[in-house]
Design a protein around this motif. Structure first.
Motif, short mmCIF file in Angstrom:
data_model
loop_
_atom_site.label_atom_id
_atom_site.label_comp_id
_atom_site.label_asym_id
_atom_site.label_seq_id
_atom_site.Cartn_x
_atom_site.Cartn_y
_atom_site.Cartn_z
N LEU A 1 0.85 -1.19 0.00
CA LEU A 1 0.00 0.00 0.00
C LEU A 1 0.89 1.25 0.00
CD1 LEU A 1 -2.57 -1.06 2.74
CD2 LEU A 1 -2.90 -1.16 0.27
N PRO A 2 1.73 1.41 -1.01
CA PRO A 2 2.72 2.49 -0.98
C PRO A 2 2.12 3.88 -1.00
CG PRO A 2 2.65 1.48 -3.15
CD PRO A 2 1.81 0.62 -2.25
N ASP A 3 0.92 4.03 -1.58
CA ASP A 3 0.33 5.35 -1.74
C ASP A 3 -0.73 5.67 -0.70
OD1 ASP A 3 1.83 6.23 -3.83
OD2 ASP A 3 0.48 5.46 -5.37
N TYR A 4 -1.16 4.68 0.07
CA TYR A 4 -2.31 4.91 0.95
C TYR A 4 -1.96 5.92 2.04
CZ TYR A 4 -6.36 4.36 3.85
OH TYR A 4 -7.50 4.64 4.56
N GLY A 5 -2.86 6.87 2.25
CA GLY A 5 -2.62 7.89 3.26
C GLY A 5 -3.87 8.70 3.50
N PRO A 6 -3.73 9.89 4.08
CA PRO A 6 -4.88 10.71 4.42
C PRO A 6 -5.79 11.04 3.23
CG PRO A 6 -2.91 11.53 5.51
CD PRO A 6 -2.46 10.46 4.57
N ALA A 7 -5.22 11.20 2.04
CA ALA A 7 -6.05 11.53 0.88
C ALA A 7 -7.01 10.40 0.55
CB ALA A 7 -5.17 11.84 -0.32
N HIS A 8 -6.55 9.16 0.69
CA HIS A 8 -7.43 8.02 0.44
C HIS A 8 -8.53 7.95 1.49
CE1 HIS A 8 -3.84 7.02 -1.88
NE2 HIS A 8 -4.57 6.17 -2.57
N ALA A 9 -8.16 8.23 2.74
CA ALA A 9 -9.17 8.26 3.80
C ALA A 9 -10.20 9.35 3.53
CB ALA A 9 -8.50 8.47 5.15
N ALA A 10 -9.75 10.49 3.00
CA ALA A 10 -10.67 11.57 2.67
C ALA A 10 -11.62 11.15 1.54
CB ALA A 10 -9.90 12.82 2.26
N ALA B 1 -19.46 15.88 1.92
CA ALA B 1 -18.89 14.99 0.90
C ALA B 1 -18.04 15.78 -0.08
CB ALA B 1 -20.00 14.26 0.17
N ARG B 2 -18.56 16.93 -0.52
CA ARG B 2 -17.81 17.76 -1.48
C ARG B 2 -16.48 18.22 -0.88
NH1 ARG B 2 -21.22 21.49 -2.00
NH2 ARG B 2 -22.26 20.86 -3.94
N THR B 3 -16.52 18.63 0.37
CA THR B 3 -15.29 19.10 1.03
C THR B 3 -14.26 17.98 1.09
OG1 THR B 3 -16.53 20.70 2.35
CG2 THR B 3 -14.34 20.06 3.15
N ALA C 1 -10.75 17.77 -1.09
CA ALA C 1 -9.47 17.65 -0.37
C ALA C 1 -8.69 16.44 -0.86
CB ALA C 1 -9.73 17.55 1.13
N ALA C 2 -9.40 15.32 -1.07
CA ALA C 2 -8.74 14.10 -1.56
C ALA C 2 -8.09 14.35 -2.92
CB ALA C 2 -9.74 12.96 -1.64
N ASP D 1 -7.10 17.10 -4.20
CA ASP D 1 -5.97 18.03 -4.06
C ASP D 1 -4.73 17.33 -3.50
OD1 ASP D 1 -7.45 20.14 -5.02
OD2 ASP D 1 -7.98 20.93 -3.04
N GLN D 2 -4.93 16.30 -2.67
CA GLN D 2 -3.82 15.69 -1.95
C GLN D 2 -3.32 14.39 -2.56
OE1 GLN D 2 -5.09 15.22 2.17
NE2 GLN D 2 -6.06 17.23 2.15
N LEU D 3 -4.11 13.76 -3.41
CA LEU D 3 -3.70 12.47 -3.95
C LEU D 3 -2.42 12.59 -4.77
CD1 LEU D 3 -7.13 10.98 -5.11
CD2 LEU D 3 -5.59 9.96 -3.42
N PRO D 4 -1.48 11.66 -4.59
CA PRO D 4 -0.25 11.70 -5.41
C PRO D 4 -0.58 11.34 -6.85
CG PRO D 4 -0.34 9.69 -4.10
CD PRO D 4 -1.49 10.53 -3.64
N PRO D 5 0.29 11.70 -7.79
CA PRO D 5 0.03 11.40 -9.21
C PRO D 5 -0.17 9.91 -9.49
CG PRO D 5 1.85 12.95 -8.97
CD PRO D 5 1.52 12.47 -7.59
N THR D 6 0.44 9.06 -8.67
CA THR D 6 0.34 7.62 -8.89
C THR D 6 -1.02 7.05 -8.49
OG1 THR D 6 1.37 7.31 -6.73
CG2 THR D 6 2.80 7.17 -8.66
#
Length: 317
Positions: A202-211, A227-229, A233-234, A236-241
């Motif tokens: 799970l190399p990319d999993y983090g707060p953005a996925h939780a959002a 939900a929109r917020t 946020a997700a 905006d924060q998700l990595p390119p991968t």
């Protein structure tokens, strides 16, 4: 040329390259482990069908090697390698290519191999993906059973707990159990007591996925502003991968805007998701986007639907 160069070559070339095949047969266990890492790194950007070809060949190679005599430690390394690669194969087959039967078989092999190797991290991760697959096929009870087994192991591997809880929250939300979804979502938030190092699978999993999971849960509960917020946020924060999570978040955001009667915004997000899907296949995302299209047919109107259908047609081509 060697096996590592496969992303720049067609899979048919790889399969008929005697030199690459010979080198693969003589690969050491360390070589196989390095290849597994390479496959994981390529998963974010490689074409799924092209990547699955060497991944499946890798699994056949390990099965052949396991029939030979090895020390106990070597046997465990081979089994763990098979578990890791089979987990990836299961995701490629089911999530990306829509072949759920093959995906289920690969994930079952991953769980069995990991258990035999005493590799709790990989076994638990494979169970999480098995739960997602069962949920995608409408088998909610089976999905929650897989998650219960996986969550029971998180005392030993707490880093996996937030990810598993986010899956649990989504399943409950999709089933209409908003109370259970909210409770699970609370556990999907990492705590300070959990290790900062993410599991290898799970190399990319983090707060953005939780959002993104939070946004999905609130969407189904009818809390559109929240939900929109969360979804914004997700994104905006998700990595390119994190292409797959981005597609799902865009589709959920499109649904939020549709339910708020913001039709141009809904169409824009859905079209962006479709454009991303056109570049690289993702069967789970395609299914979700087609569900959005069916719901949006009347509100969006013929002109917006033609734009969306054009992109959906490219996905199917």
């Amino acid at each position: 040329r060697d096996l590592h160069s496969f992303p720049t070559r067609r899979s048919s070339d790889l399969a008929t390259d005697p030199a690459s095949h010979a080198r693969a047969i003589t690969a050491t266990i360390t070589d196989l482990e390095q290849l597994a890492d390479r496959y994981q790194a390529l998963h974010a950007t490689a074409d799924p069908s092209a990547l699955l070809t060497p991944v499946a060949a890798h699994l056949r190679m390990i099965t052949t090697m396991l029939d030979q005599n090895h020390s106990t430690s070597e046997q465990r390394r081979l089994l763990r390698n098979r578990a890791v690669v089979a987990t990836l194969a299961g995701r490629l087959a089911s999530e990306d290519l829509g072949d759920t039967n093959s995906g289920r078989a690969y994930l079952s092999l991953a769980i069995d191999s990991a258990r035999e190797a005493d590799d709790h991290d990989t076994a638990t991760t494979a169970r999480g993906y098995t739960a997602q697959l069962a949920h995608a096929e409408g088998m909610t009870s089976a999905a929650l059973d897989h998650l219960a087994t996986a969550l029971a192991d998180t005392q030993r591997i707490p880093a996996l707990a937030p990810w598993l809880a986010s899956i649990q929250a989504i399943i409950h939300a999709d089933s209409g159990d908003h109370t259970a979804a909210t409770n699970a979502l609370h556990h999907a938030q990492p705590t300070t007591s959990q290790p900062v190092t993410r599991p290898p699978l799970l190399p990319d999993y983090g707060p953005a996925h939780a959002a993104a999971a939070s946004g999905h849960v609130h969407l189904h509960a009818g809390n559109h502003t929240t939900a929109r917020t969360a979804l914004t946020a997700a994104l905006d924060q998700l990595p390119p991968t994190a292409r797959r999570t981005r597609i799902l978040a865009l589709t959920d955001l499109a649904m939020v805007e549709l339910r708020e009667a913001k039709l141009s915004e809904a169409c824009r997000h859905a079209t962006t998701a479709a454009e991303t899907l056109h570049r690289t296949p993702y069967a789970t995302g395609t299914t979700r986007l087609r569900a959005f299209r069916a719901i949006a047919a009347r509100p969006l109107g013929p002109r917006a639907l033609r734009v969306l259908d054009e992109h959906l047609g490219r996905i199917a081509a």
